[in-house]
Design an enzyme around this catalytic site. Structure first.
Site, PDB file in Angstrom:
ATOM      1  CB  SER A  57      40.167  20.352  34.987  1.00  0.00           C
ATOM      2  OG  SER A  57      40.938  20.010  33.850  1.00  0.00           O
ATOM      3  CB  ALA A 100      56.359  31.835  25.525  1.00  0.00           C
ATOM      4  NE  ARG A 137      61.380  35.805  43.261  1.00  0.00           N
ATOM      5  CZ  ARG A 137      60.466  35.257  42.465  1.00  0.00           C
ATOM      6  NH1 ARG A 137      59.771  34.213  42.891  1.00  0.00           N
ATOM      7  NH2 ARG A 137      60.239  35.732  41.266  1.00  0.00           N
ATOM      8  CB  CYS A 183      35.835  51.944  65.019  1.00  0.00           C
ATOM      9  SG  CYS A 183      37.270  50.866  64.868  1.00  0.00           S
ATOM     10  CB  ALA A 213      57.342  28.472  18.506  1.00  0.00           C
ATOM     11  CB  THR A 247      44.536  28.151  28.047  1.00  0.00           C
ATOM     12  OG1 THR A 247      45.199  27.694  26.862  1.00  0.00           O
ATOM     13  CG2 THR A 247      43.226  27.399  28.203  1.00  0.00           C
ATOM     14  CD  GLU A 252      37.811  53.831  62.479  1.00  0.00           C
ATOM     15  OE1 GLU A 252      36.739  53.690  61.867  1.00  0.00           O
ATOM     16  OE2 GLU A 252      38.744  52.985  62.439  1.00  0.00           O
TER      17      GLU A 252
END
Length: 367
Positions: free
Chosen positions: A233, A166, A211, A88, A168, A303, A56
């Site tokens: 954890s 991915a 990047r 504002c 194995a 996970t 504004e």
């Protein structure tokens, strides 16, 4: 409440302006403003960066004396409190605008209708509800944080045509092409924080930094590096991990009672209550929201991605699908234990599918 074609036109323009702050306003919302006298545009502006003038104010400066008696179109209710900048709503009153149209009320409890109320008390005509959906689409994280105390969680995944993230062995660079990887930079640029799990840190040692610059993004100003957040954890993140070196704010969430390694001073370790074999993911997100994280961009393995999904914490899924096959021994998208029957399936709604280079980008959400 009915709105004219002129109202529709100017609010659409205000949303175009608001979008120019997509990568720079954090933790504030993206807001645009147009001041018009009938079909004449007299002022416009948008919020660029927290601490700077709001939309504004930019529009009023451009309009000057022509703001008196004009209509101000704002994509979010004008603020009524003093934060880093003055209210504002008061600036609009001083300028003598005759009418204010807001796309939606500000969900911030410090505002929440008070800005519009202050305008009405000063004799300014107000209307709200025009193109509110566009404002919500521009500000999903800010709105969710204000209403629910949680950030908007966007999970980004890359997979082959047969759903593998991915090999194995864990090899995953690169599943998608350069165009898709650049597209991910836009997602990082609009996020407050990039969240990953310690498994990804140990397997890939990623940087996960932004990047690209303002010119490439088409942004109004240089975007800040999003904070880095790691769910770990047992504090297994190596002290020399790349992800700890590429931004000025790193948070590692861990279980209580775990000894902190010799991390660099910029790394903050935050104890979160335990849950099962890990930590409470909802508590992690609440802590991120408390630290003004609007949009949480997740780049993680099966996970953490699966844990967030099963806990009902994922708002949006972005999958980049590459046109190749990686075999049935490859790793999957989500770890979702307990899904044994068709009735247990996790339903998704696909909002958008489009080509990005040689790959396909799929945007989905829980219905």
């Amino acid at each position: 409440m009915s709105f004219s074609l002129s109202d529709q036109r100017w609010m659409a323009r205000a949303h175009q302006l608001a979008a120019r702050g997509l990568y720079t306003t954090d933790p504030n919302p993206r807001v645009g403003c147009v001041i018009a006298r009938g079909d004449e545009l007299v002022g416009e502006g948008f919020h660029i960066r927290a601490g700077g003038p709001h939309a504004e104010i930019h529009a009023l400066r451009m309009a000057g004396d022509k703001a008196r008696g004009a209509t101000a179109y704002v994509t979010l209710e004008p603020c009524s409190h003093t934060g880093k900048t003055p209210p504002c709503a008061d600036a609009l009153i001083r300028a003598g605008v005759g009418r204010v149209v807001a796309a939606m009320e500000d969900p911030n409890p410090l505002v929440a209708g008070r800005g519009l109320e202050r305008l009405r008390e000063a004799g300014v005509e107000t209307a709200v509800g025009l193109q509110a959906e566009q404002t919500r689409a521009l500000n999903p994280g800010f709105i969710k944080r204000m209403r629910d105390g949680l950030p908007w969680v966007r999970v980004k995944l890359a997979m082959s045509l047969d759903g593998r993230t991915a090999m194995a062995s864990g090899e995953s660079q690169w599943i998608t092409g350069e165009a898709a990887r650049l597209d991910v930079q836009r997602l990082r640029a609009r996020a407050s924080a990039v969240l990953t799990g310690v498994g990804t840190v140990l397997d890939d040692n990623p940087s996960m930094n932004l990047r690209v610059d303002a010119a490439w993004l088409g942004a109004a100003d240089e975007p800040a590096q999003p904070a880095h957040a790691i769910v770990d954890s047992r504090l297994r993140t190596p002290v020399d991990a790349r992800i700890l070196q590429t931004c000025d704010k790193v948070m590692i969430f861990h279980a209580p009672g775990v000894k902190r390694p010799a991390y660099p001073p910029l790394v903050e370790t935050i104890a979160i209550e335990a849950a099962g074999s890990g930590i409470d993911l909802k508590a992690v997100l609440r802590e991120l929201a408390r630290r003004q994280v609007n949009e949480c961009h997740v780049e993680a393995g099966a996970t953490l991605a699966g844990g967030l999904l099963q806990a009902g914490l994922v708002d949006e899924i972005i999958v980049y699908m590459a046109p190749h096959l990686m075999g049935d021994a490859g790793r999957g998208l989500f770890h979702l234990p307990g899904l044994e029957a068709m009735r247990d399936r996790v339903a998704l709604h696909i909002d958008d599918i489009r080509a990005v280079g040689d790959d396909w980008r799929i945007r989905a959400r829980r219905p």
